[in-house]
Design a protein around this motif. Sequence first.
Motif, PDB file in Angstrom:
ATOM      1  N   ALA A  96     -29.834  27.422  27.298  1.00  0.00           N
ATOM      2  CA  ALA A  96     -31.250  27.240  26.951  1.00  0.00           C
ATOM      3  C   ALA A  96     -31.611  28.121  25.757  1.00  0.00           C
ATOM      4  CB  ALA A  96     -32.127  27.568  28.161  1.00  0.00           C
ATOM      5  N   CYS A  97     -31.120  29.343  25.751  1.00  0.00           N
ATOM      6  CA  CYS A  97     -31.397  30.240  24.622  1.00  0.00           C
ATOM      7  C   CYS A  97     -30.785  29.698  23.337  1.00  0.00           C
ATOM      8  CB  CYS A  97     -30.852  31.636  24.906  1.00  0.00           C
ATOM      9  SG  CYS A  97     -31.778  32.504  26.162  1.00  0.00           S
ATOM     10  N   LEU A  98     -29.566  29.168  23.422  1.00  0.00           N
ATOM     11  CA  LEU A  98     -28.921  28.619  22.234  1.00  0.00           C
ATOM     12  C   LEU A  98     -29.710  27.439  21.681  1.00  0.00           C
ATOM     13  CD1 LEU A  98     -25.087  28.697  22.988  1.00  0.00           C
ATOM     14  CD2 LEU A  98     -26.314  29.928  21.218  1.00  0.00           C
ATOM     15  N   ILE A  99     -30.230  26.628  22.592  1.00  0.00           N
ATOM     16  CA  ILE A  99     -31.022  25.476  22.141  1.00  0.00           C
ATOM     17  C   ILE A  99     -32.207  25.962  21.312  1.00  0.00           C
ATOM     18  CG2 ILE A  99     -32.526  23.600  22.901  1.00  0.00           C
ATOM     19  CD1 ILE A  99     -30.684  23.252  25.327  1.00  0.00           C
ATOM     20  N   TYR A 100     -32.933  26.926  21.851  1.00  0.00           N
ATOM     21  CA  TYR A 100     -34.122  27.401  21.143  1.00  0.00           C
ATOM     22  C   TYR A 100     -33.745  28.174  19.886  1.00  0.00           C
ATOM     23  CZ  TYR A 100     -37.137  25.775  24.776  1.00  0.00           C
ATOM     24  OH  TYR A 100     -37.811  24.962  25.629  1.00  0.00           O
ATOM     25  N   ALA A 101     -32.723  28.993  19.989  1.00  0.00           N
ATOM     26  CA  ALA A 101     -32.337  29.783  18.824  1.00  0.00           C
ATOM     27  C   ALA A 101     -31.887  28.875  17.684  1.00  0.00           C
ATOM     28  CB  ALA A 101     -31.216  30.750  19.209  1.00  0.00           C
ATOM     29  N   THR A 102     -31.041  27.886  18.022  1.00  0.00           N
ATOM     30  CA  THR A 102     -30.589  26.975  16.973  1.00  0.00           C
ATOM     31  C   THR A 102     -31.769  26.240  16.360  1.00  0.00           C
ATOM     32  OG1 THR A 102     -28.703  26.610  18.423  1.00  0.00           O
ATOM     33  CG2 THR A 102     -28.841  25.264  16.460  1.00  0.00           C
ATOM     34  N   HIS A 147     -20.029  26.796  17.740  1.00  0.00           N
ATOM     35  CA  HIS A 147     -20.186  25.363  17.501  1.00  0.00           C
ATOM     36  C   HIS A 147     -21.563  25.038  16.921  1.00  0.00           C
ATOM     37  CE1 HIS A 147     -20.175  21.058  18.102  1.00  0.00           C
ATOM     38  NE2 HIS A 147     -21.119  21.134  19.015  1.00  0.00           N
ATOM     39  N   VAL A 148     -22.607  25.717  17.400  1.00  0.00           N
ATOM     40  CA  VAL A 148     -23.959  25.401  16.908  1.00  0.00           C
ATOM     41  C   VAL A 148     -24.339  26.240  15.689  1.00  0.00           C
ATOM     42  CG1 VAL A 148     -24.811  24.610  19.148  1.00  0.00           C
ATOM     43  CG2 VAL A 148     -25.103  26.998  18.509  1.00  0.00           C
ATOM     44  N   ALA A 149     -23.598  27.321  15.439  1.00  0.00           N
ATOM     45  CA  ALA A 149     -23.917  28.172  14.290  1.00  0.00           C
ATOM     46  C   ALA A 149     -23.496  27.479  12.994  1.00  0.00           C
ATOM     47  CB  ALA A 149     -23.207  29.510  14.434  1.00  0.00           C
ATOM     48  N   PRO A 150     -24.079  27.878  11.875  1.00  0.00           N
ATOM     49  CA  PRO A 150     -23.632  27.338  10.593  1.00  0.00           C
ATOM     50  C   PRO A 150     -22.182  27.733  10.338  1.00  0.00           C
ATOM     51  CG  PRO A 150     -25.663  28.606  10.345  1.00  0.00           C
ATOM     52  CD  PRO A 150     -25.152  28.859  11.718  1.00  0.00           C
ATOM     53  N   SER A 151     -21.529  27.034   9.448  1.00  0.00           N
ATOM     54  CA  SER A 151     -20.156  27.371   9.082  1.00  0.00           C
ATOM     55  C   SER A 151     -20.106  28.817   8.606  1.00  0.00           C
ATOM     56  CB  SER A 151     -19.694  26.433   7.974  1.00  0.00           C
ATOM     57  OG  SER A 151     -18.428  26.821   7.510  1.00  0.00           O
ATOM     58  N   ASN A 152     -19.182  29.576   9.133  1.00  0.00           N
ATOM     59  CA  ASN A 152     -19.121  31.000   8.792  1.00  0.00           C
ATOM     60  C   ASN A 152     -17.676  31.494   8.795  1.00  0.00           C
ATOM     61  OD1 ASN A 152     -18.359  31.779  11.517  1.00  0.00           O
ATOM     62  ND2 ASN A 152     -20.457  31.196  12.062  1.00  0.00           N
ATOM     63  N   GLN A 154     -22.832  19.424  21.037  1.00  0.00           N
ATOM     64  CA  GLN A 154     -24.297  19.499  21.050  1.00  0.00           C
ATOM     65  C   GLN A 154     -24.844  19.737  19.659  1.00  0.00           C
ATOM     66  OE1 GLN A 154     -25.256  23.309  23.289  1.00  0.00           O
ATOM     67  NE2 GLN A 154     -23.092  22.983  23.747  1.00  0.00           N
ATOM     68  N   ASN A 155     -26.084  19.336  19.471  1.00  0.00           N
ATOM     69  CA  ASN A 155     -26.742  19.487  18.182  1.00  0.00           C
ATOM     70  C   ASN A 155     -28.214  19.735  18.437  1.00  0.00           C
ATOM     71  OD1 ASN A 155     -27.816  19.328  15.649  1.00  0.00           O
ATOM     72  ND2 ASN A 155     -27.484  17.134  15.423  1.00  0.00           N
ATOM     73  N   LEU A 168     -33.294  20.268  15.853  1.00  0.00           N
ATOM     74  CA  LEU A 168     -34.374  19.357  16.154  1.00  0.00           C
ATOM     75  C   LEU A 168     -35.424  19.447  15.053  1.00  0.00           C
ATOM     76  CD1 LEU A 168     -34.624  20.522  19.853  1.00  0.00           C
ATOM     77  CD2 LEU A 168     -33.326  18.580  19.008  1.00  0.00           C
ATOM     78  N   PHE A 169     -35.567  18.369  14.291  1.00  0.00           N
ATOM     79  CA  PHE A 169     -36.495  18.330  13.155  1.00  0.00           C
ATOM     80  C   PHE A 169     -36.220  19.496  12.198  1.00  0.00           C
ATOM     81  CE2 PHE A 169     -38.961  16.304  16.637  1.00  0.00           C
ATOM     82  CZ  PHE A 169     -38.961  15.028  16.126  1.00  0.00           C
ATOM     83  N   ALA A 170     -34.957  19.905  12.093  1.00  0.00           N
ATOM     84  CA  ALA A 170     -34.618  21.056  11.267  1.00  0.00           C
ATOM     85  C   ALA A 170     -33.398  20.722  10.419  1.00  0.00           C
ATOM     86  CB  ALA A 170     -34.321  22.259  12.156  1.00  0.00           C
ATOM     87  N   PRO A 171     -33.170  21.405   9.310  1.00  0.00           N
ATOM     88  CA  PRO A 171     -34.083  22.360   8.667  1.00  0.00           C
ATOM     89  C   PRO A 171     -35.415  21.735   8.231  1.00  0.00           C
ATOM     90  CG  PRO A 171     -31.986  22.167   7.455  1.00  0.00           C
ATOM     91  CD  PRO A 171     -31.921  21.236   8.590  1.00  0.00           C
TER      92      PRO A 171
END
Lengths: 456, 288
Positions: free
Chosen positions: A249-255, B102-107, B127-128, B131-134
Motif C-alpha cells: 500500500a505504501c509503495l502504491i502511494y509513494a509511486t 520494479h516500481v522505481a525509475p531506472s537506476n 504492477q504500475n 496513476l495519472f503521472a507524471p
Amino acid sequence: MNGIARSVSRGIARVTGAALGPYQTAVIRIGFAATWLLFLLRELPHRDELYGPGGPWGHDLAEQMIADNGAFTVLLWSDGRAWFELVYALAVLSSVLLLLGWRTRTASVLFMVGVLSLQNRSVFMGDGGDNVLHLMSIYLVLTRCAQVWSLDARRARRADAARARGERVVDRVGPVLWCGSGFLLLTVTLAGGLDSDWFVPALLWAVWAALGLWWAVGRSAEGSQPRILLDVVANIVHNGALVVIMAEACLIYATAGWYKIQGSRWQDGTAVYYPLHLDYFSPWPALSDALAASGTMVMLITYGTVAVQVAFPFTLFNRRVKNVLLAVMMTEHAVIAVTLGLPFFSLAMIAADAVFLPTPFLRRLGDLAARARARLLGRLPAGAAGGRPGDGGTGAALPGPRTKPAAAPGPGSGRGAGEDSTAEPGAAADSGGTPPGTSGGDSGTDSQGTHVGFRA
Amino acid sequence: MPEAADTSRAGEAVEAGAEAGPGTGTSTGTGTTGTGSGRGSGDGHAAPPAAAVASASPAPSTPPTPRTGVAALSPRYQVGAVVALAVVAVAVCAHIGLVFLHVAPSNTLTKQHGSAVDEWVFPEFEQNWKLFAPNPLQQNVSVQVRAEVSTADGAIRTTGWYDLSAEDGRAIDGNPLPSHTQQNELRRAWDFFVSSHDSENRPVGLRGSLSGTYLRRIALLRLDRNEAAGPGGVVERVQYRSRTTNVEPPPWSGEKVSDRPTYRELPWWSVTPERDTKERDTKEGGAA
C-alpha cells in the motif's frame, strides 16, 4: 545493550506469539472479497466478452501471450464454454466464501486462483483496481485473516464451547476438502496444467501440504510442542504477509506521488482538471465541470493529492496524522469512484487503505454492523444491544455470541474476553490503537482466534 | 511502523507501570502476550472442564504458562521457530526490495540487477502505479473504424466511420458502474497496438502481431453490434483511424492549445481469418 536485547526478545515474542492485526486483516479480507464479488456480478452480462471464449481476446491470443509470460490461469485448460462458466461461477463462489470467512485458508486459495485465472486470461481488460486485487489475492493466502468477523471464528467459538461441555468435536468438512483439493492438484499437475511460472503452483502445493500437516499435528494434545511450533510458524508467516501488504500500500502511494511530482501539470496545479475532461473518465460531465470551475480549488486538490500520497508512508510513524491522512485518502477515493467512474478501483484502494485503520475504530464498526444486522433480522436478544461491549469485540459482526450466553460455561469466557477488551480500548486510545492491532487488547481475542485461520 | 508500535508499547508500559522492572528480560516480553492469552484461554479455551476452577483460583498461585509464541517451546523446537522467523524475514525484505526496484525509475541498481528483479516480479507481481503521472493524459483519443462490406447482391460497399470511443463514452455517461468492456477494452487495446507498432504501423515482436489480431476482432464485434454489414452483407476488410484532440485547457488558466484534431490512419486489414475463426467457434459452442 541490555535494553536492545530486551526489545529484540520482546519483538520476537510479539511476532511469534500472535497473528497481529486480526481486525485489520479481517477488514481487508472482507473488502477485497466484496470488491471482486461486486465486480464479477456487475460484469455478469459482459463476462464472455471479457474473459470467455467468445471475446475478442480469444483463446488463441491468450495462449500465445501466456506461453510468452508464463502467468497462471486455469481458463486455458479448455476453450469450451462450460469450463469458462464453471470457472466464473467458482470465482463468484470463492469471493462469497472468503467474504464470510468459511474455511478461509482454502477459500482464499480458491479466491486467488479465480482472480489470477480471469485477469491473466485477458490482461488488457484490467486497470489499477484489478492490479491491486491481483497482488492482494496472493498476499491474503498467507494471512490468518479470519480470526474475527468470520464463520471460521464462530465455528471455533462453538467448538470451544462444545469442548467445554465435554463434547467431542469432530471436523469432517476439513479433511474432505483437503483430500478433494489434493486429488485435484495432483491430477492437474500430472496433466501438465501447472506448467506456468513456478510460483503459483509452488504456493498451491505448499498451502495444501501445510493444511495437511496442520490437521495431522492438530490431532495431538493441545499445547504439544509440534502444535505450538506450527502455530508460531503460521503467526510468523501471517505477520510477514501483513508487513508486505502494508508495504505494498505504501509503495502504491509513494509511486503515485513521487512520479506526479515530476509532472508539469501537477506542478502548475492544473492536473486534476484533465482526467475530469477525458471522455473515458467523465460519467457526469456537469459534475466534472462544477469541480473544475474554480482554478484555486483545482490547484488545492492537485497539490493536496500529491502531498498526501507522498507523505502517507511517513505518517505511519505518527498515529494521529496517519489517521487523518487515511480519512482524507479514503474520501478522495470515494470521490474518484463517482467523478472518474472508477468504482471498483476505488473500492479496492479503500480496502487496501483499511489495513491501516486503528483497532478501536474497527471494533466500533464491528459492533455497529452486529447491531444493524440484529435489527435487520428483527431478533435482538435481551442485552445484546450494548450490554456486553467486549463480546462485540470478539464476536463482532457474526451471530455466534448472541446466542451463546445460554450455554453454561459460555458467559465465563465471554466476560473474560470482555474484561480484556473493555480495559484495553481506553489504553489504546491514549497510547496505541496503531495498526495493525498494536493495542494489547488483541491478545484477549487472539486466545480464541489464533487457531482459526489455519484449520483444514 | 515499528516505531509506532514502540510508542504504543511505551505508553502502555507507563500506564501499567509494571513492566519497567529490570532483569525481567524475556519473561517481560512473553508476559505481555502470555498473560493476555493465558487468561483468555484459562477461561474458555484450554482445560475445558476446569474452566470455572481456573477463573476462581487466584492467578498468581499458578503462574500462567504461555501457550503461544517461542517462549512456550522447548529449545529444540525454538530452533525451528527461529529458522522460520529468519526465512520469513529475509523473504519479506527481499520481496519488498524487489518490488520497490520494479516500481522505481531506472537506476544504478536496476541497471545491474534488472534481470533478477524481472525474474521475481514477472508474471504475478507486475504492477504500475503511475496513476495519472507524471502527467495526466491531456488528449481525447477517439478510435474509429469503417468497413468494406460485400453486400448480398455481390457489390462492395464502404461504410462510414464508426466512432467506437464515442460509443464507449455514451455508455459511460451517467453510468455509476461503467463496465470494463466500455472503459478499458478498446482504450487499452489501442494503447497496446500503438506501443507494439512502429510509426509505420509495422508490428514489433509477438505483441505486435497479437495486438493487430485483437483490434481486428474488436472491430468485427463492434461493427456487428452496429449492424454495419446490413442484411445479407459480409464484412470483408476493416480500417482503423484515431482522432486525437487536445483537452481544452481550463478557462481560468489562460492557456491556448490547438483544437485541431490529428489523425492516424491504419491500412485496410482483411478480416476473413478472424471471421472464420469466430464462425467456427460459435458453431462449436452451439454443438457443445
